[in-house]
Design a protein around this motif. Sequence first.
Motif, PDB file in Angstrom:
ATOM      1  N   VAL A  62       0.851  -1.184   0.000  1.00  0.00           N
ATOM      2  CA  VAL A  62       0.000   0.000   0.000  1.00  0.00           C
ATOM      3  C   VAL A  62       0.893   1.242   0.000  1.00  0.00           C
ATOM      4  CG1 VAL A  62      -1.739   1.301   1.278  1.00  0.00           C
ATOM      5  CG2 VAL A  62      -1.876  -1.197   1.186  1.00  0.00           C
ATOM      6  N   VAL A  63       0.667   2.119  -0.984  1.00  0.00           N
ATOM      7  CA  VAL A  63       1.471   3.334  -1.087  1.00  0.00           C
ATOM      8  C   VAL A  63       0.656   4.606  -0.899  1.00  0.00           C
ATOM      9  CG1 VAL A  63       3.224   2.250  -2.551  1.00  0.00           C
ATOM     10  CG2 VAL A  63       1.276   3.437  -3.611  1.00  0.00           C
ATOM     11  N   GLU A  64      -0.669   4.471  -0.917  1.00  0.00           N
ATOM     12  CA  GLU A  64      -1.514   5.642  -0.730  1.00  0.00           C
ATOM     13  C   GLU A  64      -2.889   5.178  -0.301  1.00  0.00           C
ATOM     14  OE1 GLU A  64      -4.225   8.913  -2.463  1.00  0.00           O
ATOM     15  OE2 GLU A  64      -3.762   7.143  -3.623  1.00  0.00           O
ATOM     16  N   THR A  65      -3.519   5.935   0.598  1.00  0.00           N
ATOM     17  CA  THR A  65      -4.838   5.569   1.089  1.00  0.00           C
ATOM     18  C   THR A  65      -5.593   6.802   1.559  1.00  0.00           C
ATOM     19  OG1 THR A  65      -6.017   4.046   2.541  1.00  0.00           O
ATOM     20  CG2 THR A  65      -4.034   5.072   3.442  1.00  0.00           C
ATOM     21  N   GLY A  66      -6.916   6.694   1.583  1.00  0.00           N
ATOM     22  CA  GLY A  66      -7.751   7.786   2.070  1.00  0.00           C
ATOM     23  C   GLY A  66      -9.130   7.278   2.413  1.00  0.00           C
ATOM     24  N   CYS A  67      -9.830   8.019   3.277  1.00  0.00           N
ATOM     25  CA  CYS A  67     -11.162   7.609   3.708  1.00  0.00           C
ATOM     26  C   CYS A  67     -11.997   8.841   4.030  1.00  0.00           C
ATOM     27  CB  CYS A  67     -11.056   6.718   4.944  1.00  0.00           C
ATOM     28  SG  CYS A  67     -12.634   6.064   5.529  1.00  0.00           S
ATOM     29  N   GLN A  68     -13.266   8.781   3.659  1.00  0.00           N
ATOM     30  CA  GLN A  68     -14.256   9.779   4.062  1.00  0.00           C
ATOM     31  C   GLN A  68     -15.294   9.067   4.917  1.00  0.00           C
ATOM     32  OE1 GLN A  68     -15.295  11.050  -0.015  1.00  0.00           O
ATOM     33  NE2 GLN A  68     -14.904  13.111   0.766  1.00  0.00           N
ATOM     34  N   ALA A 109     -18.941   4.916   5.119  1.00  0.00           N
ATOM     35  CA  ALA A 109     -17.607   5.436   4.818  1.00  0.00           C
ATOM     36  C   ALA A 109     -17.206   4.925   3.440  1.00  0.00           C
ATOM     37  CB  ALA A 109     -16.591   4.987   5.857  1.00  0.00           C
ATOM     38  N   ALA A 110     -16.313   5.650   2.809  1.00  0.00           N
ATOM     39  CA  ALA A 110     -15.802   5.227   1.506  1.00  0.00           C
ATOM     40  C   ALA A 110     -14.377   5.726   1.371  1.00  0.00           C
ATOM     41  CB  ALA A 110     -16.670   5.768   0.375  1.00  0.00           C
ATOM     42  N   GLY A 111     -13.596   4.956   0.646  1.00  0.00           N
ATOM     43  CA  GLY A 111     -12.212   5.351   0.490  1.00  0.00           C
ATOM     44  C   GLY A 111     -11.540   4.641  -0.660  1.00  0.00           C
ATOM     45  N   HIS A 112     -10.239   4.731  -0.628  1.00  0.00           N
ATOM     46  CA  HIS A 112      -9.431   4.143  -1.695  1.00  0.00           C
ATOM     47  C   HIS A 112      -8.069   3.766  -1.133  1.00  0.00           C
ATOM     48  CE1 HIS A 112      -8.054   8.306  -1.536  1.00  0.00           C
ATOM     49  NE2 HIS A 112      -6.888   7.808  -1.923  1.00  0.00           N
ATOM     50  N   PHE A 113      -7.411   2.867  -1.831  1.00  0.00           N
ATOM     51  CA  PHE A 113      -5.978   2.684  -1.607  1.00  0.00           C
ATOM     52  C   PHE A 113      -5.331   2.135  -2.853  1.00  0.00           C
ATOM     53  CE2 PHE A 113      -7.156  -1.488   0.320  1.00  0.00           C
ATOM     54  CZ  PHE A 113      -6.209  -2.329  -0.208  1.00  0.00           C
ATOM     55  N   THR A 114      -4.035   2.341  -2.937  1.00  0.00           N
ATOM     56  CA  THR A 114      -3.268   1.912  -4.097  1.00  0.00           C
ATOM     57  C   THR A 114      -2.225   0.897  -3.669  1.00  0.00           C
ATOM     58  OG1 THR A 114      -3.565   4.055  -5.163  1.00  0.00           O
ATOM     59  CG2 THR A 114      -1.744   2.686  -5.968  1.00  0.00           C
ATOM     60  N   HIS A 115      -2.229  -0.233  -4.376  1.00  0.00           N
ATOM     61  CA  HIS A 115      -1.185  -1.249  -4.237  1.00  0.00           C
ATOM     62  C   HIS A 115      -0.183  -1.045  -5.360  1.00  0.00           C
ATOM     63  CE1 HIS A 115      -3.246  -4.875  -2.022  1.00  0.00           C
ATOM     64  NE2 HIS A 115      -2.460  -4.202  -1.210  1.00  0.00           N
ATOM     65  N   VAL A 116       1.092  -1.061  -5.037  1.00  0.00           N
ATOM     66  CA  VAL A 116       2.148  -1.187  -6.037  1.00  0.00           C
ATOM     67  C   VAL A 116       2.720  -2.580  -5.851  1.00  0.00           C
ATOM     68  CG1 VAL A 116       4.430  -0.428  -6.777  1.00  0.00           C
ATOM     69  CG2 VAL A 116       2.688   1.254  -6.196  1.00  0.00           C
ATOM     70  N   TYR A 117       2.752  -3.337  -6.920  1.00  0.00           N
ATOM     71  CA  TYR A 117       3.275  -4.698  -6.859  1.00  0.00           C
ATOM     72  C   TYR A 117       4.789  -4.675  -6.963  1.00  0.00           C
ATOM     73  CZ  TYR A 117      -1.274  -6.659  -6.537  1.00  0.00           C
ATOM     74  OH  TYR A 117      -2.511  -7.002  -6.059  1.00  0.00           O
ATOM     75  N   VAL A 118       5.414  -5.402  -6.048  1.00  0.00           N
ATOM     76  CA  VAL A 118       6.875  -5.439  -5.974  1.00  0.00           C
ATOM     77  C   VAL A 118       7.355  -6.880  -5.886  1.00  0.00           C
ATOM     78  CG1 VAL A 118       7.000  -3.184  -4.831  1.00  0.00           C
ATOM     79  CG2 VAL A 118       6.996  -5.265  -3.446  1.00  0.00           C
TER      80      VAL A 118
END
Length: 140
Positions: A62-68, A109-118
């Motif tokens: 996980v490199v970025e995340t957010g939630c409302q 609630a709603a949000g997002h996150f980004t996975h970078v595969y390594v």
Amino acid sequence: MRDTPRSQFPHFLAIPTRWMDNDSYGYVNNVNYYSFFDTAVNRHLIEQGGLDIHQGGVVGLVVETGCQYFSSISFPDTVHAGVRVAKLGNSSVRYEIALYRNDDPLPSAAGHFTHVYVDRATNRPTPIPAATRAVLEKVL
């Protein structure tokens, strides 16, 4: 994503809240919402054969995340986590997740996150494996 109905998500996971999830105000603490996001996405990947957390040579970080937050969840509610892929790149994927309380039609609630595969050994970005990509494409 406040007004996003359940029908906008191709995958759901029911997650029962626990007594310990409540904070001193009697509501699920905000840090647990991120745990619900992680659980919904990773359980889906594992169950569909897109992620081997023990032996896989490629893992998502996980490199970025957010939630409302829109409304409260508390024990003994059941969270229904809707998951969809918003963007699928070469080595990364952005998920959108909405958390619905019990039978509520709109998310709490709603949000997002980004996975970078390594590469697990080098920790360097690598293309998303074909099996993982196939799982992700089903929830685009």
